[in-house]
Every structure is written in structure tokens, then in C-alpha cells.
Design a protein around this motif. Structure first.
Motif, PDB file in Angstrom:
ATOM      1  N   ALA A   1      82.927 -23.537  -4.642  1.00 21.88           N
ATOM      2  CA  ALA A   1      83.130 -24.781  -3.899  1.00 21.88           C
ATOM      3  C   ALA A   1      81.869 -25.635  -3.889  1.00 21.88           C
ATOM      4  O   ALA A   1      81.929 -26.850  -4.074  1.00 21.88           O
ATOM      5  CB  ALA A   1      83.562 -24.478  -2.465  1.00 21.88           C
ATOM      6  N   GLU A   2      80.713 -25.000  -3.666  1.00 25.31           N
ATOM      7  CA  GLU A   2      79.452 -25.737  -3.595  1.00 25.31           C
ATOM      8  C   GLU A   2      78.323 -24.844  -4.095  1.00 25.31           C
ATOM      9  O   GLU A   2      78.432 -23.612  -4.069  1.00 25.31           O
ATOM     10  CB  GLU A   2      79.154 -26.174  -2.153  1.00 25.31           C
ATOM     11  N   ILE A   3      77.242 -25.487  -4.523  1.00 25.59           N
ATOM     12  CA  ILE A   3      76.051 -24.766  -4.987  1.00 25.59           C
ATOM     13  C   ILE A   3      74.826 -25.412  -4.351  1.00 25.59           C
ATOM     14  O   ILE A   3      74.703 -26.641  -4.340  1.00 25.59           O
ATOM     15  CB  ILE A   3      75.928 -24.802  -6.523  1.00 25.59           C
TER      16      ILE A   3
ATOM     17  N   ILE B   1      82.670 -17.602   1.449  1.00 21.15           N
ATOM     18  CA  ILE B   1      81.543 -16.674   1.345  1.00 21.15           C
ATOM     19  C   ILE B   1      80.411 -17.336   0.571  1.00 21.15           C
ATOM     20  O   ILE B   1      80.631 -17.926  -0.490  1.00 21.15           O
ATOM     21  CB  ILE B   1      81.961 -15.372   0.626  1.00 21.15           C
ATOM     22  N   GLY B   2      79.207 -17.234   1.106  1.00 21.52           N
ATOM     23  CA  GLY B   2      78.024 -17.694   0.396  1.00 21.52           C
ATOM     24  C   GLY B   2      77.220 -16.502  -0.084  1.00 21.52           C
ATOM     25  O   GLY B   2      77.060 -15.522   0.641  1.00 21.52           O
ATOM     26  N   PHE B   3      76.714 -16.582  -1.315  1.00 22.50           N
ATOM     27  CA  PHE B   3      75.925 -15.460  -1.838  1.00 22.50           C
ATOM     28  C   PHE B   3      74.994 -15.948  -2.939  1.00 22.50           C
ATOM     29  O   PHE B   3      75.189 -17.021  -3.523  1.00 22.50           O
ATOM     30  CB  PHE B   3      76.824 -14.329  -2.359  1.00 22.50           C
TER      31      PHE B   3
ATOM     32  N   CYS C   1      81.720 -19.885  -2.186  1.00 23.09           N
ATOM     33  CA  CYS C   1      82.995 -19.692  -2.875  1.00 23.09           C
ATOM     34  C   CYS C   1      84.158 -19.613  -1.890  1.00 23.09           C
ATOM     35  O   CYS C   1      84.024 -19.074  -0.787  1.00 23.09           O
ATOM     36  CB  CYS C   1      82.971 -18.402  -3.701  1.00 23.09           C
ATOM     37  N   GLN C   2      85.272 -20.161  -2.319  1.00 20.48           N
ATOM     38  CA  GLN C   2      86.541 -19.956  -1.635  1.00 20.48           C
ATOM     39  C   GLN C   2      87.203 -18.752  -2.300  1.00 20.48           C
ATOM     40  O   GLN C   2      87.458 -18.768  -3.503  1.00 20.48           O
ATOM     41  CB  GLN C   2      87.437 -21.192  -1.779  1.00 20.48           C
TER      42      GLN C   2
ATOM     43  N   ARG D   1      78.959 -23.671 -11.914  1.00 25.36           N
ATOM     44  CA  ARG D   1      79.375 -25.052 -11.658  1.00 25.36           C
ATOM     45  C   ARG D   1      80.462 -25.042 -10.593  1.00 25.36           C
ATOM     46  O   ARG D   1      81.243 -24.088 -10.498  1.00 25.36           O
ATOM     47  CB  ARG D   1      79.944 -25.708 -12.924  1.00 25.36           C
ATOM     48  N   GLU D   2      80.534 -26.119  -9.820  1.00 25.20           N
ATOM     49  CA  GLU D   2      81.627 -26.253  -8.865  1.00 25.20           C
ATOM     50  C   GLU D   2      82.953 -26.255  -9.617  1.00 25.20           C
ATOM     51  O   GLU D   2      83.100 -26.926 -10.634  1.00 25.20           O
ATOM     52  CB  GLU D   2      81.463 -27.537  -8.051  1.00 25.20           C
ATOM     53  N   GLY D   3      83.905 -25.480  -9.128  1.00 26.27           N
ATOM     54  CA  GLY D   3      85.203 -25.360  -9.777  1.00 26.27           C
ATOM     55  C   GLY D   3      85.325 -24.156 -10.684  1.00 26.27           C
ATOM     56  O   GLY D   3      86.443 -23.774 -11.062  1.00 26.27           O
ATOM     57  N   ASP D   4      84.197 -23.534 -11.070  1.00 25.23           N
ATOM     58  CA  ASP D   4      84.269 -22.313 -11.876  1.00 25.23           C
ATOM     59  C   ASP D   4      85.038 -21.237 -11.111  1.00 25.23           C
ATOM     60  O   ASP D   4      84.956 -21.152  -9.876  1.00 25.23           O
ATOM     61  CB  ASP D   4      82.868 -21.793 -12.201  1.00 25.23           C
TER      62      ASP D   4
END
Length: 298
Positions: free
Chosen positions: A118-120, A46-48, A31-32, A99-102
Motif C-alpha cells: 500500500a505504501e513505502i 502490517i508494516g515491516f 501492506c494490506q 513498488r506500491e501495488g506489488d
């Protein structure tokens, strides 16, 4: 990227305000997260795990933005076109970010933050539950990525991971205090069985070939950098940072470059190349990972 179609149970639970549990393996969400004001912007990447609850995400954000440990009110909110309903912090993140963009919004005291997917990615058992992968700007304390990730990881986990690695690697991390390597070692899943031939194991046990402290440090720094399986630019960045933190400099007092560091441990790198873990003719990433697991494991 969206993983799966709309889950009716999830939709009903959101309407009813009822927390639900994942029916699949958790995913890693990158996430951004931004605090944007008229006079400044603060960003974190941040990735989680999407299996975290929003209660747990609150702790992650507090660490990543160095929020003071005070009893300020905080809340998460749904976001469609604007701020929406408040989210029960018992909910899992997967119910709202899948989803990306959520996007969801977070407020802490008078500060507002946007959280955008941003990414999954798929995740495995070795993936850290939360990791700050970058950022800029600050609110209360200067941005210190290493300190943030050390706090996210926790001293108990750091000790557990360092107890699994080869003693020279453990000593190097402790000397540099570059605890950013701990999530990398977690992700490598060092306890996973590896398929490495007996001759390759024999070669790995002979490393490093260098006899000087500088050459040996260069080799172990390269081993950690190469285990990231990144390109030359990333490898150079990691190894240059490690050698600088260890206090090694070039003869003219400047920081060592990636090329100079490679030269310091060229004998050992030639052995890694011989077993397919380095160089232009290196084996597949999966095979190289097994070699680096065998090399770095204590």
C-alpha cells in the motif's frame, strides 16, 4: 511510490532463484494482507522492513493472524495476473515487493492470503522491524492488536525499551498493558542526542505539575499521545484509550473525553505550550520530538 529503478542484479537473481542482500538502507513497507472467502473476510495492515526474509515474514503473518502453532505447509508465491512461481523463503522481501501495488501470495494449509503493497516509507534505526497497524475479522482468535504487537516486539525488546523511559511512563504502560506504546517509544529513538535548551530541560523536570494521581496519569497519557505528532482526533483517541485502561472515568461513570483529560492536566500542558511543544503556536515537529524525547527518557 517506487524507490529506485529496476535493479538488474535483483532481476537476474530472481530468475536464477538466488537470494541477494540489499545494497541500500532498508525501507518500511505497509501492506494490506487479506484472507477473502465466500462467507467472510479477514484483513490486516502490517508494516515491516523490506530487509526481512520471507521466512521471517511467515512468522510475522502467523502472529498477526493468530495462526495455530502447528506444522502446516506454507509457501509464498509471485503474483502478476495470477498466482505464479513459488518463492524461496530465503529471499529478502525487497526482491519482490518494492513498488506500491506489488503483490505476492501466501498459503498456509488450506488458507490463502493476498499481500499487496500500500505504501513505502524510509525507515531509521528506531523503527520496529514489524508492526500490525490495524485490521478486522479473525480466523482462529479474536483480533487483539495489543497482544499481536507485544508478540511481534518480543518480551526482551519490551523490557529493554521500558528500561529507557521515565519511571512514571513505565509504570503506566505496565498498569494498562498497552504495549502498543512500545513500538512508538522505539520509533522515538530515545537514546538519540537531543537539542533542548537548559531552561526547557528545567521546565520538563518540573512536570507534571498536577498532584492528584488522576491528573498525573492524564499528563503522562497526554505526553505519549502528543509524541505521536498526530492531529487532535488521533491524540484524543490515544489518550482516551489510555485513561480508560487505567480505570479513570468521569463523574457520571462515562469514559473521559479528550477535552476532560486535557483539563485534568492543564497546568502541565501550559508549561509544554510555553516551551513550544504544545498548542497552536507549537514549534516544528522536529523540535517537538526533541522535547518529547527529553521528557519521556528515563
Amino acid at each position: 511510490m517506487s524507490y529506485g529503478v529496476t535493479d538488474l542484479a535483483r532481476a537476474r537473481a530472481r530468475r536464477a532463484g538466488t537470494p541477494i542482500q540489499l545494497r541500500r538502507e532498508p525501507l518500511t513497507i505497509i501492506c494490506q494482507v487479506a484472507n477473502i472467502r465466500a462467507d467472510a473476510e479477514v484483513h490486516r495492515q502490517i508494516g515491516f522492513s523490506d530487509a526481512l526474509t520471507f521466512n521471517e515474514l511467515h512468522r510475522v503473518l502467523s502472529i498477526c493472524f493468530s495462526l495455530p502453532k502447528e506444522d502446516s505447509p506454507w509457501h509464498f508465491f509471485e503474483h502478476v495476473d495470477a498466482r505464479g512461481a513459488r518463492i524461496d523463503p530465503r529471499h529478502q522481501i525487497s526482491q519482490f515487493l518494492w513498488r506500491e501495488g506489488d503483490q505476492v501470495d501466501f498459503s498456509w494449509g488450506l488458507w490463502d492470503f493476498e499481500i499487496v503493497v500500500a505504501e513505502i516509507y524510509p525507515r531509521d534505526s528506531g523503527t520496529p522491524r514489524a508492526l500490525c497497524v490495524g485490521g478486522s475479522g479473525s480466523l482462529f482468535r479474536n483480533f487483539d492488536l495489543t497482544a499481536i504487537n507485544a508478540e511481534l516486539t518480543g518480551q526482551e525488546t519490551i523490557a529493554e525499551v521500558l528500561n529507557m523511559v521515565a519511571p512514571p511512563v513505565r509504570r503506566m504502560i505496565e498498569r494498562t498493558k498497552l504495549y502498543d506504546f512500545v513500538p512508538l517509544l522505539q520509533a522515538l529513538d530515545l537514546n538519540r542526542p537531543v537539542e533542548v535548551s537548559r531552561p526547557t530541560r528545567h521546565t520538563l523536570r518540573s512536570l507534571p505539575r498536577e498532584v492528584t494521581p488522576e491528573g498525573q496519569d492524564a499528563f503522562w497519557a497526554m505526553a505519549l499521545a502528543l509524541s505521536c505528532l498526530g492531529g487532535k482526533e488521533l491524540t484524543d483517541s490515544v489518550v482516551e484509550t489510555a485513561m480508560e485502561a487505567l480505570g479513570w472515568v468521569d463523574d457520571d461513570g462515562r469514559s473521559l473525553t479528550g477535552e476532560k483529560i486535557r483539563a485534568l492536566c492543564s497546568s502541565s500542558l501550559s508549561q509544554l505550550e510555553r516551551v513550544g511543544a504544545y498548542g497552536p503556536a507549537a514549534d516544528s515537529p522536529v523540535d517537538r520530538l526533541d522535547v518529547y524525547r527529553a521528557l519521556l527518557h528515563g
